[in-house]
Write a protein that holds these residues in place. Structure first.
Motif, PDB file in Angstrom:
ATOM      1  N   GLN A   1       0.826  -1.211   0.000  1.00  0.00           N
ATOM      2  CA  GLN A   1       0.000   0.000   0.000  1.00  0.00           C
ATOM      3  C   GLN A   1       0.854   1.252   0.000  1.00  0.00           C
ATOM      4  O   GLN A   1       0.493   2.264  -0.616  1.00  0.00           O
ATOM      5  CB  GLN A   1      -0.923  -0.005   1.219  1.00  0.00           C
ATOM      6  CG  GLN A   1      -1.921  -1.140   1.125  1.00  0.00           C
ATOM      7  CD  GLN A   1      -3.222  -0.787   1.814  1.00  0.00           C
ATOM      8  OE1 GLN A   1      -3.676   0.347   1.725  1.00  0.00           O
ATOM      9  NE2 GLN A   1      -3.814  -1.747   2.490  1.00  0.00           N
TER      10      GLN A   1
ATOM     11  N   LYS B   1       1.695   2.149  -3.421  1.00  0.00           N
ATOM     12  CA  LYS B   1       0.599   2.831  -4.124  1.00  0.00           C
ATOM     13  C   LYS B   1       0.623   4.314  -3.786  1.00  0.00           C
ATOM     14  O   LYS B   1       0.491   5.167  -4.643  1.00  0.00           O
ATOM     15  CB  LYS B   1      -0.756   2.219  -3.743  1.00  0.00           C
ATOM     16  CG  LYS B   1      -1.022   0.904  -4.457  1.00  0.00           C
ATOM     17  CD  LYS B   1      -2.492   0.705  -4.771  1.00  0.00           C
ATOM     18  CE  LYS B   1      -2.876   1.447  -6.052  1.00  0.00           C
ATOM     19  NZ  LYS B   1      -4.237   1.151  -6.491  1.00  0.00           N
TER      20      LYS B   1
ATOM     21  N   VAL C   1      -0.870   3.844   6.820  1.00  0.00           N
ATOM     22  CA  VAL C   1      -1.778   3.234   5.845  1.00  0.00           C
ATOM     23  C   VAL C   1      -2.848   2.415   6.551  1.00  0.00           C
ATOM     24  O   VAL C   1      -2.604   1.790   7.572  1.00  0.00           O
ATOM     25  CB  VAL C   1      -1.034   2.333   4.818  1.00  0.00           C
ATOM     26  CG1 VAL C   1      -0.396   3.168   3.745  1.00  0.00           C
ATOM     27  CG2 VAL C   1      -0.049   1.438   5.513  1.00  0.00           C
TER      28      VAL C   1
END
Ligand SMILES: Nc1ncnc2c1ncn2[C@@H]1O[C@H](COP(=O)(O)OP(=O)(O)OP(=O)(O)O)[C@@H](O)[C@H]1O
Ligand code: SF4
Ligand code: SF4
Ligand SMILES: [Mg+2]
Lengths: 143, 421
Positions: B100, B103, B235
């Protein structure tokens, strides 16, 4: 070997497992550097390694001598070990006097000498009890 | 740089290089010489193992990677992180959080390569069942090992398992899949491998067993780590990007490829000198009872790659914990693997050719004579193995002299003798 070889060198073989196999790697690497016939390199690699291991395991150390000619390689492997009492028997596939310890290390299938014979074009073995053992091998290009 | 035609990733920065002998002596291929006080790499011999990079105290050895600005050229970017990346963080950071984080870093799509590793483990198994002879089988995952073998062990080439590496397979599948799903042209997608490895850039620019790499570039873990670390902290765990179990995660370190395989006689060897030793054994025909030989040039495998951040012993510990946490039971469907296998999805596109090093002389007789000459010269050299001549050891200096790339007077000790007879 009557002619003077183009290359000749002796490689000592110590009698200990720590450096076992080093001499045959040196032999092989010299042939690779020359760019010698790849079939000969493959057969020399197998036979010399097996012979060196026998010198380490049974012969208590010795020497490998390589002579390189244009179309063939001579390899002599000698030790001053106990000798082989019955050569005929030693050449039988599967015959081995390897100790438990050697077997644990992956040796003792009794395939060394048969493989050396199979991979060389000429194979001579001399052994005298109490004096030692000598292998004379010839490897021919394209053979 | 743009991934064009550079033959190697490892380059010397002449501004920084002071011509000390450290890299030259560390090179297992004897590919480095010091010439005019600078290290020079023989491109024919180098296998991009990164040993020189590890030892250089002046940061003068540079593994070329893809710059982040190069990524801007693509409409859509995809990150393929090596499982090694997961092992670079603290205990509380899970693989999914790392994915994540990537990303957030800006990649449009992030793929868990460990999952493809897990798939490849199963594909290896299928291959080995179909091809039980010619042992041991050797994997082609480590580009440095592949080069080493094509250079020096041509007889072992047919032992390679002709299955493409997980990184390439992942890139191949994603480019196809994303182009359709996101309505993109394949060339609009930039697929980047994030790695600890110095050899991967070469495998992208000059793939072996493949006409053209499916990857667009390679980013080092070192380069991305700092930014990523900041992005990982906060996250949320809502999207699950990690698919792999411990079988895929374990690929980060030596033994990972064989972990998930149901094999009695598999052997994992890592570290350049041990790899060379085992290849010599294999060439001597001594490993015929071994089914599978996993070979990784870096110590302990990719986790010990040159471009990591975390101490490899800590990373290993972390890897073991993650493997246990996610279990050693593979999550892949064997049926699916078989189907893809039969469709040829895993298969290398091309055969692996040998790349023999140039012999001492093109004329076979002269080559043997030169070999003898090397031995004669060697007996004249000091044997101090100092490297001051610019060759890594006395034997290599003798060879360099014989092939006309050095002179006897390059030996500093011989020069001394000449000056004071
Ligand atoms: N140099 C030697 N000196 C003394 N005995 C030897 C020597 N070489 C071989 N032998 C004897 O011959 C036997 C057969 O040798 P061979 O190399 O064929 O098999 P091995 O060494 O026992 O097993 P393997 O080579 O398969 O590991 C040995 O077990 C040993 O008894
Ligand atoms: S990357 Fe490896 S093979 Fe290449 S020059 Fe450096 S140490 Fe030698
Ligand atoms: S062991 Fe891994 S990191 Fe090291 S050279 Fe091989 S593939 Fe690259
Ligand atoms: Mg034997």
């Amino acid at each position: 070997m009557t002619d003077q070889p183009l290359f000749k060198k002796a490689f000592p073989v110590k009698g200990d497992f720590a450096s076992a196999g080093e001499a045959s790697v040196k032999v092989k690497n010299i042939l690779k550097d020359i760019g010698y016939d790849s079939g000969v390199i493959r057969r020399v690699a197998v036979a010399t390694y097996e012979a060196e291991m026998n010198v380490v395991m049974y012969g208590g150390g010795g020497e490998i001598v390589m002579a390189v000619n244009a179309d063939h390689v001579n390899i002599i492997i000698v030790d001053q070990g106990p000798g082989i009492p019955d050569i005929k028997q030693a050449l039988v596939e599967g015959y081995s006097t390897a100790t438990e310890e050697m077997r644990e290390m992956g040796f003792g299938a009794g395939m060394g000498l048969p493989n050396i014979r199979k991979n060389s074009n000429e194979f001579t073995i001399d052994s005298e009890m109490g004096k030692g053992t000598r292998l004379d091998l010839v490897f021919r290009c394209g053979g | 740089m743009t991934p064009e035609t550079k033959l190697h990733s490892i380059q010397i920065d002449n501004e920084k290089c002071i011509g000390c002998v450290l890299c030259m002596r560390a090179c297992p291929m004897k590919a480095i010489r010091i010439r005019n006080d600078k290290a020079v790499i023989d491109p024919l011999r180098c296998v991009d193992c990164g040993e020189c990079y590890r030892v250089c105290p002046h940061d003068a050895v540079i593994p070329e990677t893809t710059s982040f600005s190069y990524l801007k050229k693509f409409k859509y970017t995809v990150a393929l992180p090596s499982p090694v990346l997961y092992m670079q963080f603290g205990w509380e950071v899970m693989p999914n959080q790392v994915l994540q984080g990537l990303k957030r870093f800006g990649f449009d799509y992030v793929y868990d390569v460990a999952w493809m590793c897990e798939n490849v483990t199963a594909a290896y198994e299928v291959y080995m069942q179909l091809h039980p002879t010619l042992k041991p089988k050797i994997s082609t995952v480590c580009p440095a090992v592949v080069r080493l073998i094509t250079h020096l062990y041509p007889d072992l080439l047919n032992h390679f398992i002709p299955i493409e590496s997980p990184r390439e397979l992942a890139a191949k599948r994603l480019r196809f899949k994303l182009a359709i799903e996101r309505n993109l042209k394949p060339e609009e997608i930039g697929i980047i491998h994030i790695t600890s490895c110095a050899a991967k850039m070469v495998s992208v620019n000059h793939p072996v067993g493949l006409a053209k790499s499916h990857l667009d570039g390679v980013v080092s873990i070192k380069d991305i780590y700092g930014d990523l670390l900041d992005l990982i902290e906060d996250v949320e765990e809502d999207v699950i990007l990690q698919k792999s179990s411990g079988v895929g995660l374990g690929w980060a370190q030596s033994g990972g490829e064989i972990r998930g395989m149901n094999l009695e006689n598999a052997l994992a060897v890592s570290g350049v000198s041990d790899v060379i030793r085992i290849l010599d054994d294999a060439e001597a025909g001594r490993l015929r009872n071994i089914d599978y030989l996993e070979l990784l040039i870096c110590p302990d495998g990719c986790i010990g790659g040159p471009m990591v951040v975390q101490n490899r012993h800590i990373a290993k510990q972390r890897c073991e914990t993650l493997v246990k946490m996610f279990g050693e039971k593979s999550r892949v469907s064997r049926k699916m693997i078989r189907r893809l296998f039969n469709e040829g999805f895993y298969k290398m596109e091309e055969g692996i050719e040998q790349t023999p090093l140039p012999p001492l002389d093109p004329d076979p007789i002269k080559a043997i004579q030169k070999s003898q000459k090397i031995e004669e010269l060697l007996s004249q050299l000091c044997g101090k193995e100092c490297g001051a001549c610019g060759s890594p050891d006395c034997r290599t200096l003798a060879r360099d002299i014989v092939v006309g790339e050095a002179r006897l007077t390059d030996c500093v000790f011989i020069e001394e003798e000449k000056d004071n007879p």
